[in-house]
Motif scaffolding. Structure first.
Motif, PDB file in Angstrom:
ATOM      1  N   ARG A  53       0.849  -1.198   0.000  1.00 20.98           N
ATOM      2  CA  ARG A  53       0.000   0.000   0.000  1.00 20.98           C
ATOM      3  C   ARG A  53       0.880   1.241   0.000  1.00 20.98           C
ATOM      4  O   ARG A  53       2.004   1.220   0.501  1.00 20.98           O
ATOM      5  CB  ARG A  53      -0.890   0.032   1.247  1.00 20.98           C
ATOM      6  CG  ARG A  53      -1.660  -1.247   1.400  1.00 20.98           C
ATOM      7  CD  ARG A  53      -3.057  -1.237   1.735  1.00 20.98           C
ATOM      8  NE  ARG A  53      -3.908  -0.143   1.398  1.00 20.98           N
ATOM      9  CZ  ARG A  53      -5.002   0.135   2.079  1.00 20.98           C
ATOM     10  NH1 ARG A  53      -5.325  -0.583   3.138  1.00 20.98           N
ATOM     11  NH2 ARG A  53      -5.789   1.124   1.713  1.00 20.98           N
ATOM     12  N   ASN A  54       0.341   2.308  -0.536  1.00 19.44           N
ATOM     13  CA  ASN A  54       0.999   3.615  -0.520  1.00 19.44           C
ATOM     14  C   ASN A  54       0.099   4.589   0.219  1.00 19.44           C
ATOM     15  O   ASN A  54      -1.076   4.703  -0.096  1.00 19.44           O
ATOM     16  CB  ASN A  54       1.232   4.135  -1.943  1.00 19.44           C
ATOM     17  CG  ASN A  54       2.238   3.304  -2.699  1.00 19.44           C
ATOM     18  OD1 ASN A  54       3.182   2.786  -2.135  1.00 19.44           O
ATOM     19  ND2 ASN A  54       2.026   3.172  -3.998  1.00 19.44           N
ATOM     20  N   SER A  55       0.671   5.277   1.174  1.00 16.56           N
ATOM     21  CA  SER A  55      -0.097   6.248   1.942  1.00 16.56           C
ATOM     22  C   SER A  55       0.536   7.619   1.790  1.00 16.56           C
ATOM     23  O   SER A  55       1.720   7.800   2.079  1.00 16.56           O
ATOM     24  CB  SER A  55      -0.114   5.848   3.412  1.00 16.56           C
ATOM     25  OG  SER A  55      -0.771   6.825   4.177  1.00 16.56           O
ATOM     26  N   GLY A  56      -0.257   8.590   1.335  1.00 15.21           N
ATOM     27  CA  GLY A  56       0.235   9.953   1.216  1.00 15.21           C
ATOM     28  C   GLY A  56       0.282  10.628   2.573  1.00 15.21           C
ATOM     29  O   GLY A  56      -0.646  10.520   3.366  1.00 15.21           O
ATOM     30  N   LEU A  57       1.365  11.333   2.819  1.00 13.91           N
ATOM     31  CA  LEU A  57       1.540  12.025   4.102  1.00 13.91           C
ATOM     32  C   LEU A  57       1.493  13.538   3.949  1.00 13.91           C
ATOM     33  O   LEU A  57       1.726  14.248   4.914  1.00 13.91           O
ATOM     34  CB  LEU A  57       2.869  11.615   4.746  1.00 13.91           C
ATOM     35  CG  LEU A  57       3.056  10.133   5.019  1.00 13.91           C
ATOM     36  CD1 LEU A  57       4.395   9.888   5.681  1.00 13.91           C
ATOM     37  CD2 LEU A  57       1.956   9.599   5.890  1.00 13.91           C
ATOM     38  N   GLY A  58       1.208  14.011   2.757  1.00 14.59           N
ATOM     39  CA  GLY A  58       1.148  15.448   2.525  1.00 14.59           C
ATOM     40  C   GLY A  58       2.129  15.859   1.454  1.00 14.59           C
ATOM     41  O   GLY A  58       2.895  15.057   0.940  1.00 14.59           O
ATOM     42  N   SER A  59       2.077  17.121   1.119  1.00  9.31           N
ATOM     43  CA  SER A  59       2.961  17.622   0.071  1.00  9.31           C
ATOM     44  C   SER A  59       4.066  18.478   0.679  1.00  9.31           C
ATOM     45  O   SER A  59       3.872  19.154   1.684  1.00  9.31           O
ATOM     46  CB  SER A  59       2.161  18.406  -0.960  1.00  9.31           C
ATOM     47  OG  SER A  59       1.467  19.456  -0.353  1.00  9.31           O
ATOM     48  N   GLY A  82       0.175  -4.325  14.224  1.00 10.44           N
ATOM     49  CA  GLY A  82      -0.707  -5.141  13.392  1.00 10.44           C
ATOM     50  C   GLY A  82      -1.879  -4.382  12.804  1.00 10.44           C
ATOM     51  O   GLY A  82      -2.846  -4.982  12.351  1.00 10.44           O
ATOM     52  N   LEU A  83      -1.807  -3.049  12.809  1.00  8.12           N
ATOM     53  CA  LEU A  83      -2.878  -2.214  12.276  1.00  8.12           C
ATOM     54  C   LEU A  83      -2.463  -1.616  10.933  1.00  8.12           C
ATOM     55  O   LEU A  83      -1.313  -1.235  10.751  1.00  8.12           O
ATOM     56  CB  LEU A  83      -3.193  -1.076  13.247  1.00  8.12           C
ATOM     57  CG  LEU A  83      -3.579  -1.469  14.663  1.00  8.12           C
ATOM     58  CD1 LEU A  83      -3.660  -0.229  15.544  1.00  8.12           C
ATOM     59  CD2 LEU A  83      -4.901  -2.207  14.659  1.00  8.12           C
ATOM     60  N   ASP A  84      -3.415  -1.519  10.017  1.00 12.57           N
ATOM     61  CA  ASP A  84      -3.164  -0.868   8.736  1.00 12.57           C
ATOM     62  C   ASP A  84      -3.511   0.607   8.904  1.00 12.57           C
ATOM     63  O   ASP A  84      -4.666   0.948   9.150  1.00 12.57           O
ATOM     64  CB  ASP A  84      -4.027  -1.504   7.639  1.00 12.57           C
ATOM     65  CG  ASP A  84      -3.691  -0.970   6.263  1.00 12.57           C
ATOM     66  OD1 ASP A  84      -3.259   0.196   6.157  1.00 12.57           O
ATOM     67  OD2 ASP A  84      -3.861  -1.722   5.284  1.00 12.57           O
ATOM     68  N   PRO A  85      -2.535   1.521   8.772  1.00 10.25           N
ATOM     69  CA  PRO A  85      -2.801   2.947   8.994  1.00 10.25           C
ATOM     70  C   PRO A  85      -3.900   3.527   8.103  1.00 10.25           C
ATOM     71  O   PRO A  85      -4.683   4.361   8.555  1.00 10.25           O
ATOM     72  CB  PRO A  85      -1.460   3.624   8.689  1.00 10.25           C
ATOM     73  CG  PRO A  85      -0.443   2.556   8.865  1.00 10.25           C
ATOM     74  CD  PRO A  85      -1.120   1.271   8.500  1.00 10.25           C
ATOM     75  N   LEU A  86      -3.977   3.103   6.855  1.00 11.08           N
ATOM     76  CA  LEU A  86      -5.019   3.623   5.969  1.00 11.08           C
ATOM     77  C   LEU A  86      -6.400   3.158   6.412  1.00 11.08           C
ATOM     78  O   LEU A  86      -7.370   3.921   6.349  1.00 11.08           O
ATOM     79  CB  LEU A  86      -4.759   3.206   4.520  1.00 11.08           C
ATOM     80  CG  LEU A  86      -3.621   3.942   3.817  1.00 11.08           C
ATOM     81  CD1 LEU A  86      -3.410   3.389   2.417  1.00 11.08           C
ATOM     82  CD2 LEU A  86      -3.879   5.428   3.760  1.00 11.08           C
ATOM     83  N   GLU A  87      -6.515   1.927   6.868  1.00 12.79           N
ATOM     84  CA  GLU A  87      -7.806   1.437   7.346  1.00 12.79           C
ATOM     85  C   GLU A  87      -8.199   2.123   8.653  1.00 12.79           C
ATOM     86  O   GLU A  87      -9.371   2.418   8.875  1.00 12.79           O
ATOM     87  CB  GLU A  87      -7.772  -0.083   7.508  1.00 12.79           C
ATOM     88  CG  GLU A  87      -7.748  -0.814   6.179  1.00 12.79           C
ATOM     89  CD  GLU A  87      -7.822  -2.326   6.323  1.00 12.79           C
ATOM     90  OE1 GLU A  87      -8.141  -2.813   7.426  1.00 12.79           O
ATOM     91  OE2 GLU A  87      -7.557  -2.994   5.319  1.00 12.79           O
ATOM     92  N   GLU A  88      -7.235   2.380   9.515  1.00 13.41           N
ATOM     93  CA  GLU A  88      -7.517   3.087  10.766  1.00 13.41           C
ATOM     94  C   GLU A  88      -7.979   4.514  10.483  1.00 13.41           C
ATOM     95  O   GLU A  88      -8.902   5.010  11.122  1.00 13.41           O
ATOM     96  CB  GLU A  88      -6.275   3.106  11.669  1.00 13.41           C
ATOM     97  CG  GLU A  88      -5.864   1.741  12.181  1.00 13.41           C
ATOM     98  CD  GLU A  88      -6.950   1.070  13.005  1.00 13.41           C
ATOM     99  OE1 GLU A  88      -7.473   1.714  13.931  1.00 13.41           O
ATOM    100  OE2 GLU A  88      -7.273  -0.089  12.715  1.00 13.41           O
ATOM    101  N   LYS A  89      -7.353   5.151   9.503  1.00 11.69           N
ATOM    102  CA  LYS A  89      -7.745   6.505   9.123  1.00 11.69           C
ATOM    103  C   LYS A  89      -9.165   6.505   8.559  1.00 11.69           C
ATOM    104  O   LYS A  89      -9.965   7.387   8.865  1.00 11.69           O
ATOM    105  CB  LYS A  89      -6.763   7.050   8.090  1.00 11.69           C
ATOM    106  CG  LYS A  89      -6.998   8.480   7.700  1.00 11.69           C
ATOM    107  CD  LYS A  89      -5.936   8.934   6.711  1.00 11.69           C
ATOM    108  CE  LYS A  89      -6.166  10.359   6.265  1.00 11.69           C
ATOM    109  NZ  LYS A  89      -5.171  10.793   5.284  1.00 11.69           N
ATOM    110  N   ALA A  90      -9.490   5.499   7.753  1.00  9.28           N
ATOM    111  CA  ALA A  90     -10.832   5.400   7.181  1.00  9.28           C
ATOM    112  C   ALA A  90     -11.872   5.185   8.281  1.00  9.28           C
ATOM    113  O   ALA A  90     -12.962   5.760   8.234  1.00  9.28           O
ATOM    114  CB  ALA A  90     -10.893   4.271   6.163  1.00  9.28           C
ATOM    115  N   LYS A  91     -11.554   4.364   9.276  1.00  7.62           N
ATOM    116  CA  LYS A  91     -12.479   4.143  10.390  1.00  7.62           C
ATOM    117  C   LYS A  91     -12.734   5.442  11.151  1.00  7.62           C
ATOM    118  O   LYS A  91     -13.855   5.720  11.567  1.00  7.62           O
ATOM    119  CB  LYS A  91     -11.921   3.101  11.358  1.00  7.62           C
ATOM    120  CG  LYS A  91     -11.987   1.685  10.865  1.00  7.62           C
ATOM    121  CD  LYS A  91     -11.395   0.756  11.909  1.00  7.62           C
ATOM    122  CE  LYS A  91     -11.207  -0.654  11.379  1.00  7.62           C
ATOM    123  NZ  LYS A  91     -10.499  -1.497  12.345  1.00  7.62           N
ATOM    124  N   ALA A  92     -11.674   6.202  11.355  1.00  4.17           N
ATOM    125  CA  ALA A  92     -11.795   7.445  12.118  1.00  4.17           C
ATOM    126  C   ALA A  92     -12.644   8.472  11.382  1.00  4.17           C
ATOM    127  O   ALA A  92     -13.364   9.248  12.002  1.00  4.17           O
ATOM    128  CB  ALA A  92     -10.411   8.025  12.404  1.00  4.17           C
TER     129      ALA A  92
END
Length: 182
Positions: A53-59, A82-92
Motif C-alpha cells: 500500500r501507498n499512503s500519502g503524508l502530505g505535500s 498489526g494495524l493498517d494505517p489507511l484502514e484506521e484513518k478510514a475508520k476514524a
C-alpha cells in the motif's frame, strides 16, 4: 542511511527520481511539477491484507522533512501493532455523530427561526418541545426514537390540551423529518 536534508528536498527537480527520507523505512519524497515541491509517500505491506500500500503524508514544502518523518514513524508504529494505517484513518473518518432529539430540535429551530415573521411563534415552537417532548425524548438519539416514544410523549396531553398536542405532533414530525434527512 542519512536523513534527507531540507536543502536537498528544496532542490528536488520535477525530473528527479524519488528521494528516500532515510529515517523511516519506506518513506519517500516524490518530485512534483515544480522545483522544490513534492509528495510524501509511505510504502508498506498491510498486516491486515498482506498487500503493498501507498499512503500519502502530505505535500512538500507544506509538510517538512521532520514532520513527514514524525508522521511516517507514527504509521510504522501502527504497523508493528498489526494495524493498517489507511484502514484506521478510514475508520476514524467514518464515525457519524447521531444527534439527540434535543440537539435535532434546537438545530431545526435555529434553521427555521429566520423564516418566521413573528418571534413569539419561534419561541412558542421550541418551548412546547422543551416542555412536553424533551422530558421523554430529549436524551434519546434520533435513530432510536420509535412511534411508541412519540405516542408516550403525546398521551398525557392529548385529551386535556388537544390543540397543543396537535401542534406538538406536527413539531415532532418536523424534527424527525429533519433527522431522517440529516
Amino acid at each position: 542511511m542519512a536523513i534527507l536534508s531540507d536543502v536537498k528536498a528544496r532542490n528536488l527537480k520535477p525530473d528527479d527520481k524519488p528521494v528516500s527520507h532515510g529515517g523511516v523505512t519506506g518513506l519517500v519524497l516524490h518530485p512534483g511539477s515544480m522545483k522544490g515541491h513534492g509528495k510524501w509517500v509511505l510504502r508498506y505491506v498491510s498486516p491486515v491484507t498482506g498487500k503493498r500500500r501507498n499512503s500519502g503524508l502530505g505535500s512538500y514544502p507544506e509538510v517538512g522533512v521532520a514532520e513527514a518523518g514524525r508522521r511516517g514513524q507514527e504509521m510504522r508504529e501502527q504497523l508493528t501493532k498489526g494495524l493498517d494505517p489507511l484502514e484506521e484513518k478510514a475508520k476514524a473518518t467514518t464515525v457519524i455523530h447521531i444527534p439527540t432529539f434535543l440537539q435535532a430540535a434546537e438545530t431545526l429551530h435555529a434553521d427555521l427561526l429566520p423564516g418566521w415573521k413573528n418571534k413569539k411563534h419561534g419561541q412558542q415552537w421550541i418551548n412546547t418541545i422543551r416542555q412536553y417532548a424533551v422530558p421523554t425524548l430529549g436524551a434519546l438519539p434520533v435513530n432510536h426514537i420509535e412511534p411508541r416514544h412519540i405516542a408516550d410523549t403525546l398521551r398525557p396531553i392529548w385529551l386535556e390540551k388537544a390543540e397543543t398536542a396537535n401542534r406538538l405532533k406536527q413539531r415532532l414530525h418536523a424534527v424527525m423529518a429533519w433527522a431522517w434527512v440529516y
